[in-house]
Design a protein around this motif. Structure first.
Motif, mmCIF file in Angstrom:
data_model
loop_
_atom_site.group_PDB
_atom_site.id
_atom_site.type_symbol
_atom_site.label_atom_id
_atom_site.label_comp_id
_atom_site.label_asym_id
_atom_site.label_seq_id
_atom_site.Cartn_x
_atom_site.Cartn_y
_atom_site.Cartn_z
ATOM 1 N N LEU A 237 0.851 -1.264 -0.055
ATOM 2 C CA LEU A 237 0.027 -0.075 -0.009
ATOM 3 C C LEU A 237 0.756 1.412 -0.164
ATOM 4 O O LEU A 237 1.756 1.311 0.946
ATOM 5 N N ASP A 238 0.527 2.070 -0.707
ATOM 6 C CA ASP A 238 1.179 3.469 -0.762
ATOM 7 C C ASP A 238 0.353 4.525 -0.196
ATOM 8 O O ASP A 238 -0.935 4.728 -0.783
ATOM 9 N N PRO A 239 0.528 5.045 1.354
ATOM 10 C CA PRO A 239 -0.528 5.890 1.924
ATOM 11 C C PRO A 239 -0.802 6.810 1.321
ATOM 12 O O PRO A 239 -1.886 7.551 1.228
ATOM 13 N N GLY A 240 0.047 7.464 0.305
ATOM 14 C CA GLY A 240 -0.170 8.653 -0.492
ATOM 15 C C GLY A 240 -1.383 8.633 -1.311
ATOM 16 O O GLY A 240 -2.180 9.576 -1.879
ATOM 17 N N ARG A 241 -1.248 7.365 -1.814
ATOM 18 C CA ARG A 241 -2.341 7.319 -3.215
ATOM 19 C C ARG A 241 -3.432 6.114 -2.775
ATOM 20 O O ARG A 241 -4.270 5.555 -3.845
ATOM 21 N N THR A 242 -3.599 5.792 -1.744
ATOM 22 C CA THR A 242 -4.582 4.327 -1.276
ATOM 23 C C THR A 242 -5.793 4.862 -0.841
ATOM 24 O O THR A 242 -5.842 5.794 0.224
ATOM 25 N N VAL A 243 -6.972 4.587 -1.321
ATOM 26 C CA VAL A 243 -8.163 4.715 -0.869
ATOM 27 C C VAL A 243 -8.916 3.409 -0.372
ATOM 28 O O VAL A 243 -8.890 2.570 -1.174
ATOM 29 N N VAL A 244 -9.576 3.489 0.691
ATOM 30 C CA VAL A 244 -10.086 2.456 1.050
ATOM 31 C C VAL A 244 -11.593 2.600 1.454
ATOM 32 O O VAL A 244 -12.068 3.560 2.075
ATOM 33 N N ALA A 245 -12.290 1.623 0.952
ATOM 34 C CA ALA A 245 -13.811 1.503 0.906
ATOM 35 C C ALA A 245 -14.270 0.341 1.704
ATOM 36 O O ALA A 245 -13.855 -0.619 1.400
ATOM 37 N N LEU A 246 -14.891 0.704 3.034
ATOM 38 C CA LEU A 246 -14.860 -0.098 3.898
ATOM 39 C C LEU A 246 -16.469 -0.580 4.147
ATOM 40 O O LEU A 246 -17.195 0.556 4.442
ATOM 41 N N CYS A 247 -17.122 -1.644 4.312
ATOM 42 C CA CYS A 247 -18.502 -1.790 4.620
ATOM 43 C C CYS A 247 -18.624 -3.312 5.149
ATOM 44 O O CYS A 247 -18.035 -4.547 4.704
ATOM 45 N N GLY A 248 -19.237 -3.333 6.440
ATOM 46 C CA GLY A 248 -19.452 -4.646 6.922
ATOM 47 C C GLY A 248 -20.311 -4.468 8.431
ATOM 48 O O GLY A 248 -20.836 -3.218 8.474
ATOM 49 N N PRO A 249 -20.355 -5.590 9.214
ATOM 50 C CA PRO A 249 -21.019 -5.242 10.332
ATOM 51 C C PRO A 249 -19.960 -4.449 11.545
ATOM 52 O O PRO A 249 -19.077 -4.252 11.361
ATOM 53 N N PRO A 250 -20.886 -3.972 12.608
ATOM 54 C CA PRO A 250 -20.388 -2.895 13.325
ATOM 55 C C PRO A 250 -18.894 -3.318 13.966
ATOM 56 O O PRO A 250 -18.122 -2.576 14.025
ATOM 57 N N VAL A 251 -18.915 -4.611 14.091
ATOM 58 C CA VAL A 251 -17.861 -5.098 15.014
ATOM 59 C C VAL A 251 -16.409 -5.094 14.193
ATOM 60 O O VAL A 251 -15.473 -4.958 14.586
ATOM 61 N N MET A 252 -16.808 -5.035 12.888
ATOM 62 C CA MET A 252 -15.581 -5.169 11.821
ATOM 63 C C MET A 252 -14.883 -3.957 11.783
ATOM 64 O O MET A 252 -13.499 -4.054 11.940
ATOM 65 N N TYR A 253 -15.416 -2.763 11.963
ATOM 66 C CA TYR A 253 -14.722 -1.539 11.746
ATOM 67 C C TYR A 253 -13.647 -1.334 12.378
ATOM 68 O O TYR A 253 -12.562 -0.758 12.084
ATOM 69 N N LYS A 254 -13.716 -1.159 13.813
ATOM 70 C CA LYS A 254 -12.805 -1.212 14.877
ATOM 71 C C LYS A 254 -11.265 -1.907 14.443
ATOM 72 O O LYS A 254 -10.380 -1.042 14.406
ATOM 73 N N PHE A 255 -11.453 -3.012 14.169
ATOM 74 C CA PHE A 255 -10.335 -3.789 14.140
ATOM 75 C C PHE A 255 -9.679 -3.424 12.576
ATOM 76 O O PHE A 255 -8.421 -3.219 12.508
ATOM 77 N N VAL A 256 -10.391 -3.498 11.486
ATOM 78 C CA VAL A 256 -9.937 -2.891 10.291
ATOM 79 C C VAL A 256 -9.190 -1.629 10.503
ATOM 80 O O VAL A 256 -8.226 -1.312 9.816
ATOM 81 N N LEU A 257 -9.912 -0.711 11.122
ATOM 82 C CA LEU A 257 -9.227 0.655 11.212
ATOM 83 C C LEU A 257 -7.894 0.659 12.048
ATOM 84 O O LEU A 257 -7.061 1.481 11.556
ATOM 85 N N MET A 258 -7.725 -0.167 12.818
ATOM 86 C CA MET A 258 -6.784 -0.446 13.514
ATOM 87 C C MET A 258 -5.447 -0.536 12.499
ATOM 88 O O MET A 258 -4.488 -0.271 12.632
ATOM 89 N N GLU A 259 -5.934 -1.682 11.794
ATOM 90 C CA GLU A 259 -4.915 -2.193 10.740
ATOM 91 C C GLU A 259 -4.630 -1.159 9.844
ATOM 92 O O GLU A 259 -3.286 -1.053 9.445
#
Ligand SMILES: Cc1cc2nc3c(=O)[nH]c(=O)nc-3n(C[C@H](O)[C@H](O)[C@H](O)COP(=O)(O)OP(=O)(O)OC[C@H]3O[C@@H](n4cnc5c(N)ncnc54)[C@H](O)[C@@H]3O)c2cc1C
Ligand code: SF4
Ligand code: SF4
Ligand code: SF4
Lengths: 260, 282, 349, 435
Positions: B204-226
């Motif tokens: 991943l290049d933090p400068g040009r990466t866009v992430v689109a995230l969708c799932g159950p509420p429990v998933m967000y916290k852990f993915v965002l940490m990553e």
């Protein structure tokens, strides 16, 4: 295929079944949507299996427990119809009195003993304890209230015939008091159980000048400690609060240890 | 002394509560709980990716359902409906030819222009793939406008995987990582693990990466940490949130997340716009 | 527009005359101490000065407890959907400044973004005759603290009591039209009389916050993990009364229903809902985004003093009518909550 | 036709179309009746026990739950008993409203019983449901009449089943005059339906069996006694005051019945519509007397199956009587009354006629004003003994000419004719017939 519907009664006043018959405006329409295959209060027929069984009344004796289990086994859905089936209702108040004392007060010592000597009829007298239906078999839906509310019955029938699931919001009676713009019973100097009781009745008692005594049962989120304190502040003794909570036995757990 | 009634307020051009009727063209069983619906509208929906409609069956009820297909000129609308209760159970019993009510599209959705020339990572948990598909489709349709595309899709067991054929055909064009929490003794050709696991391995290049995230509420916290660990700026993360909704237009009050209305400002949010809202990711 | 002057005791007669030709709602006794806005009939009691705020605010006549949004009829799979919009004319008379403010706030909320046709059609066909308050209704209200006391916006006719007289001030064309046949004498020296009325107004007028209103949104906004929320739900029943009687609570639920006689016809309707009710923020599958009563209390208060004030650039979305405190059987009062938040900010800063 | 070898073993469990749980048990061997038993198998609900501790105002409200069909009657009898114990006398307005309230329930219960429970028997249908397709006009008329009667109860009491408006000293919320006016208009418009009902009942083939019986009912010097009066016996032609009701009921317990049984001057007595019509015929409204004549009901009548006819006579009586009472209320208006009351110690008695017969309630309150003793004797528990006596008399008469099925049906019909309300058997067992 029209769903097959059956009604069964245990210990109760049969007012809930009567309330079904009292849906005059829609009774014939309902008969167009469902097949009533058992309804002792209105018909003589019986059936081996059904889609929805409505259970009216509380369960008191072993023979009633067996009958209830049999009905559950024959039905896809089981609906507790009215306060007796849902929460035990007024008669559950006898659970707080020893069974022998109950019999003695009603039949007198001598008669009661004599009646119970006949082994053939003994099961009739084998009262254990007043229980709600869900204490014995799984209940799919509850039509609360004493008597049940015809509008909720119609809602349930509609949901089941359209393949949907009936919804009975767990909101306090106060919601319907406000919708009816009722003066709060507390503002009349009364004390009320509406805040801790399942709404759905349209706050009909308060609307007609009475208070809520909790016949629809206590809400899962009820703040009982706050309610008890409120009643104390309004001048009720603990004994009177207990009496009130046991009128419809809604704010006292069922099946509690029998106290003398 | 008498004042005549005026028919309506001048600010009203249309009644926002009236559904338009749409005809079901196809119903496919995707999993035990989810069905795919293709419906034909009376006019093109004109939606953006990530938007939703209020889908109803007259007499039964109405619920927010994400649009699952990319923007299109024709009158087709695709959706995935999970049998979750009273209304969705009835949807599951509907057949082609039957009609449903549609209002919308509602919500903010994604702006494709925000994503031009970016590397895009899609992370979907379970039903989250349904709304993300509305973005994946247009992105994959114009590969030149975007950088590298990665799709991570996870579900609990192989039996619960949505859009398997799509995932397989997308995997011919872009990197697709399919995961299950456990195989449950079913045949499985993807990975086993949580959707968070592959993130560490991505280039991943933090400068040009866009992430689109969708799932159950429990998933967000852990993915965002990553994603934090990979130093993806929060302004480049889009989350798709779910709330109870009764109107779709910021009136009924159910979908409020602090002061924002999920049905209007959301359900797709740029993460840095909502991360300070305590109610957003509970 | 000219202002008229009549004697106080002429007001009921005038309202009665209006009621002969229009649906006029005026607060009438309900029970022992309550009042309700009900249609004025022959013999109805019209008492402008001595009524306690109604149980439910007059603005709820524009968004009733339950209303049909549309009706449908299906033929085969084709459906005809017809909106049900109430465009009948009504007059709300005896509206207090706080409730005038409440209606103004509801007007804004219903106009914003997608306009709500049901509310706005009723609103467009509703004339309002408001009446100034020179003394606070009771111990519960705090309309001066929230800045509602001097609200005139939205009234078609505004009445100000001065001694034994009442200034009758049309504020709109419709108000003027309503006064057309009344033959009220025109009032001279209006300003002097208004000043006289103002001079007679109670000071301080009812309860006041511990901080100026302009600071309240900021104070409320700062407090998320505050012990104040927890404190004010100890006795809460989650009964929702505070929401349902509030002039600026407008959340609703929507449900469908079909007819039993003709199962291919039916309706979609909405009913009042409230963020204090336990399942308000629950989604399918059972997750509840505000499962604790304190979460809900915080949300309610923040809506009144932070979220909606920001959205609509208003000083307060609480009108200070005092209804929620009056109706709460647990004795929870939003006025106290705000003051506790003020104290708490001072204590922590 | 006599068949000496007949051996029947009939056991009808949970007789249908009666309210409550009753079983009939008949045992015949070689043409001889060995046993006839009416078993009341209703589970005990112990009202007389658990009402202890309640406040006077709570008693009528809670004991209405004894029976959903006679809840108005239970409320009224209990209200009267509690008022008696508390030294409360009520205004003429309250008495008038209570009489209307009570008669609304007579209309409702009698219509329900005649159409839903009895008519199917006489036309040979298993229930009212098939009639919905075979005789839709009959069912629609039944529903119309029942709805009118129900709405009447609801206007008076707040709702049909377990109404809440009636209480000690008067009404919590007075009935709305505009609504009473509507009910009056609908009642006037219902005359054709009532006439049709009479016509239907005229065509029913009523079994001809007679057994001389003691009939017990309230009796009042000035009116057809439904709300007030003394307890009158057809045997002695004398009345005793309600407070001495125990002289009348003489309750005793039998093993096969969870309800207690009663007897007065002979083995058993009957209460209900037929008892009332027999005892108070002269005080019926002339319109009702005319209907009795049309339907061949001549007093004294000893055929229990004629109870259904007596119910129709009472429908007519209550309809006309209610119209008159409504006029009074509409002309005079209603005044709000003070219903506050501080409980005191005392014992009191109350009786009213309910559709199924005379109903007694008795309560005592201790110094703290809380209930210390309760007794209630319902009509069905008074009738049940008489029903068994009827059966014992009829089975031998019928046995030679009837199949087992016919016999069963006739016994069920007999039971149903009494309109038993076994569920309200505060202290009532089940009834069952076996060989
Ligand atoms: C933006 C967004 C997009 C979504 N996209 C999708 C999607 O693409 N696919 C999908 O399957 N799902 C999606 N969902 C979720 C979907 O909306 C819910 O699963 C659906 O609303 C469930 O409705 P139901 O009637 O079947 O379930 P239920 O939980 O049975 O809901 C019952 C209905 O009863 C009512 N109800 C429930 N609880 C109460 C109560 N306490 N009081 C009163 N009434 C009550 C409500 O009217 C509700 O509609 C989305 C949700 C959102 C917010
Ligand atoms: S009367 Fe009872 S139910 Fe009604 S608002 Fe008051 S407390 Fe709630
Ligand atoms: S009215 Fe009072 S008790 Fe009820 S929800 Fe509001 S704060 Fe809680
Ligand atoms: S929050 Fe309370 S005081 Fe404020 S406007 Fe609403 S009801 Fe009135």
């Amino acid at each position: 295929m029209k769903p097959k519907v059956a009604f069964f009664d245990f210990a109760g006043c049969e007012g809930c079944q009567l309330a079904v018959l009292n849906c005059e405006d829609v009774l014939l329409d309902i008969l167009g949507l469902v097949d009533i295959v058992e309804f002792r209060e209105a018909i003589s027929e019986t059936a081996p299996r059904f889609d929805v069984a409505f259970i009216e009344g509380s369960i008191h004796r072993e023979e009633d427990v067996e009958r209830l289990r049999g009905i559950r086994a024959r039905s896809t859905y089981l609906v507790a119809l009215g306060a007796c089936a849902c929460i035990g209702n007024v008669q559950a108040r006898s659970n707080f009195i020893a069974p022998a004392e109950n019999f003695k007060r009603v039949y007198g010592e001598v008669d009661r003993n004599q009646a119970q000597t006949d082994p053939e009829f003994w099961p009739l007298w084998a009262h254990t304890r007043v229980r709600a239906v869900k204490e014995i078999v799984p209940v799919d839906f509850e039509l609360r209230g004493c008597p049940m509310v015809p509008a909720e019955f119609v809602h349930l029938v509609k949901a089941l015939v359209s393949g949907s699931i009936p919804h009975f919001p767990a909101n306090a009676v106060c919601v319907e008091c406000k919708a009816n713009e009722n003066e709060c019973a507390f503002d009349r100097g009364e004390t009320c159980m509406g805040q801790i009781t399942y709404g759905g009745c349209g706050a009909i008692c308060v609307t007609n000048g009475y208070r809520c005594d909790g016949c629809r049962g206590v809400l899962p989120h009820a703040n009982l400690a706050a309610h008890r304190q409120l009643l104390r502040e309004k001048g009720l003794s603990d004994a009177l609060i207990q009496n009130r909570y046991r009128l419809f036995c809604s704010a006292e757990p069922l099946g509690q240890e029998i106290r003398r | 002394m008498n004042v005549t009634a005026s028919a309506s307020d001048t600010t009203l051009d249309k009644n926002l509560y009236l559904p338009r009727m749409a005809t079901i063209l196809a119903v496919e069983e995707m999993t035990a709980r989810e069905k795919f619906f293709r419906v034909e509208l009376s006019q093109p929906l004109g939606h953006r990716p990530g938007q939703f409609v209020m889908l109803s069956r007259l007499g039964i009820g109405e619920a927010p359902i994400s649009v699952s297909c990319g923007p299109r000129d024709d009158t087709i609308l695709e959706m995935v409906v999970r049998n979750a209760g009273s209304l969705t159970q009835v949807f599951h019993g509907l057949q082609p030819g039957q009609k449903v009510g549609v209002r919308g599209p509602f919500g903010s959705g994604f702006d494709l222009a925000d994503l031009y020339d970016k590397d895009i990572v899609f992370i979907a948990g379970g039903l989250g793939l349904a709304p993300l598909r509305s973005l994946i489709q247009p992105v994959l349709a114009q590969p030149d406008r975007f950088g590298t595309v990665t799709i991570i899709s996870g579900c609990r067991t192989p039996a619960e995987e949505l859009y398997r054929a799509d995932l397989q055909s997308w995997s011919h064009k872009v990197k697709v990582i399919r995961l299950v929490d456990k195989t449950a003794n079913l045949p499985w050709d993807g990975q086993v693990g949580l959707v968070t696991a592959p993130i560490a391995q991505l280039d991943l290049d933090p400068g040009r990466t866009v992430v689109a995230l969708c799932g159950p509420p429990v998933m967000y916290k852990f993915v965002l940490m990553e994603l934090d660990a990979r130093r993806i700026p929060h302004s480049q993360i889009f989350v798709d949130l779910e709330r109870r909704m009764k109107c779709g237009v910021g009136k009924c009050g159910h979908c409020q997340i602090n002061h924002v209305y999920c049905c209007q400002e959301g359900p797709v949010y740029r993460f840095d716009h909502i991360e300070h809202l305590p109610e957003a990711l509970q | 527009m000219s202002t008229f002057l009549i004697r106080k005791d002429a007001v009921p007669d005038w309202i009665q005359r209006l009621a002969r030709e229009n649906a006029v709602y005026f607060p009438q006794r309900a029970g022992q101490s309550g009042f309700r806005f009900e249609p004025v009939q022959e013999g109805s009691e019209i008492q402008f000065e001595q009524y306690h705020p109604t149980i439910v605010p007059p603005g709820k006549k524009l968004a009733p407890a339950g209303e049909v949004l549309f009706q449908y009829r299906r033929e085969g799979e084709d459906a005809v959907v017809e909106p049900v919009v109430d465009a009948s004319f009504r007059i709300l008379a005896g509206v207090r400044p706080c409730d005038l403010k409440g209606i103004d706030l509801m007007d804004q909320a219903n106009r914003e973004g997608c306009a709500d046709p049901h509310y706005l059609t009723r609103r467009a066909n509703t004339a309002i005759i408001a009446y100034d308050c020179l003394t606070p209704c009771d111990k519960a209200c705090f309309c001066d603290a929230t800045g509602s006391l001097r609200c005139r916006k939205g009234a078609d006719i505004f009445l100000t009591p001065v001694d034994e007289d009442v200034l009758v001030e049309p504020l709109s064309e419709r108000g003027l039209a309503l006064l057309a046949g009344a033959n009220f004498p025109i009032c001279g020296n209006v300003e002097a009389r208004k000043a006289k009325a103002e001079g007679g107004r109670a000071k301080p007028f009812g309860r006041q916050f511990k901080a100026p209103l302009q600071q309240i949104p900021g104070i409320v906004a700062k407090q998320w993990h505050s012990p104040v929320w927890e404190k004010h739900v100890q006795q809460c029943f989650s009964c929702g009364s505070c929401n349902l009687v509030c002039p600026t609570c407008y959340c609703f639920n929507v449900q469908d229903d079909f007819d039993l006689t003709n199962t291919s016809a039916g309706q979609r309707s909405r009913t009042w809902d409230g963020c204090m009710l336990p399942n308000f923020a629950e989604v399918a599958g059972g997750h509840n985004f505000r499962s604790h009563p304190a979460d809900r209390q915080r949300h309610r208060v923040k809506r009144k003093f932070e979220y909606l004030t920001k959205r609509f650039e208003e000083g307060s979305f609480c009108t200070g009518c005092g209804r929620c405190g009056r109706q709460c059987t647990a004795g929870i009062d939003i006025f106290d909550i705000v003051n506790d938040l003020v104290d708490n900010t001072e204590a922590t800063s | 036709m006599k068949n000496d070898t007949k051996t029947y073993n009939i056991d009808v469990h949970h007789v249908t179309r009666i309210e409550g749980h009753g079983n009939i048990r008949i045992n015949t061997r070689a043409g001889v009746v060995e046993e006839v038993k009416l078993c009341i198998v209703e589970a005990n609900r112990f009202f007389e026990s658990f009402t202890r501790g309640m406040l006077p105002q709570e008693i009528p409200w809670v004991v209405g739950r004894i029976c959903g069909i006679c809840c108005v009657g239970h409320q009224l009898a209990a209200t009267k008993a509690v008022e008696d114990s508390q030294g409360i006398t009520v205004s003429p307005q309250t008495v008038l409203l209570r009489k209307m309230f009570n008669e609304s329930q007579f209309l409702q219960s009698h219509v329900l019983h005649v159409y839903f429970l009895a008519v199917p028997d006489f036309v040979g249908a298993p229930s009212v449901l098939p009639l919905a397709s075979s005789h839709p006009e009959v069912v629609k008329r039944a529903l119309r009449l029942k709805k009118l009667a129900n709405d009447y109860t609801a206007v008076m009491g707040g709702r049909v089943i377990h109404p809440m408006s009636n209480t000690l000293k008067g009404w919590r919320k007075l009935p709305d005059l505009a609504q009473i006016e509507q009910i009056r208009d609908r009642l006037l418009a219902a005359v054709p339906d009532v006439l049709e009902t009479i016509a239907i009942v005229k065509t029913l083939k009523i079994p001809q069996y007679e057994r001389e019986t003691e009939y017990v009912s309230l009796k009042h010097p000035d009116e057809y006694a439904l709300y007030d009066g003394d307890v009158f016996s057809s045997d002695t032609q004398k009345a005793v005051p309600v407070r001495n009701y125990r002289w009348v009921t003489n309750e005793f317990t039998v093993p096969h019945s969870t309800t207690k049984w009663s007897r007065w001057h002979r083995d058993s007595y009957a209460v209900g519509a037929l008892a009332r019509v027999n005892n108070n015929f002269a005080q019926l409204r002339p319109e009702a007397q005319g209907v009795a004549e049309t339907l061949g009901l001549k007093v004294p009548c000893y055929n229990p199956y004629m109870n259904n006819v007596a119910q129709v006579v009472e429908i007519v009586h209550c309809a006309y009587n209610s119209l008159a009472m409504m006029e009074t209320v509409l002309n005079g208006g209603l005044q709000a009354e003070d219903i506050s009351h501080t409980p005191v110690a005392g014992r009191g008695f109350g009786a009213v006629e309910v559709p199924r017969g005379i109903l007694f309630h008795e309560y005592a309150f201790d110094e703290t004003g809380r209930c210390s003793d309760a007794n209630s004797i319902i009509p069905t528990s008074q009738n049940i003994n008489n029903i068994e006596q009827d059966m014992k008399a009829f089975v031998p008469q019928m046995l030679p000419n009837m199949s087992k099925e016919e016999l069963t049906l006739h016994m069920e019909m007999l039971l149903r004719a009494y309109d038993p309300c076994i569920s309200c058997s505060v202290h009532m067992l089940d009834v069952e017939f076996t060989d």
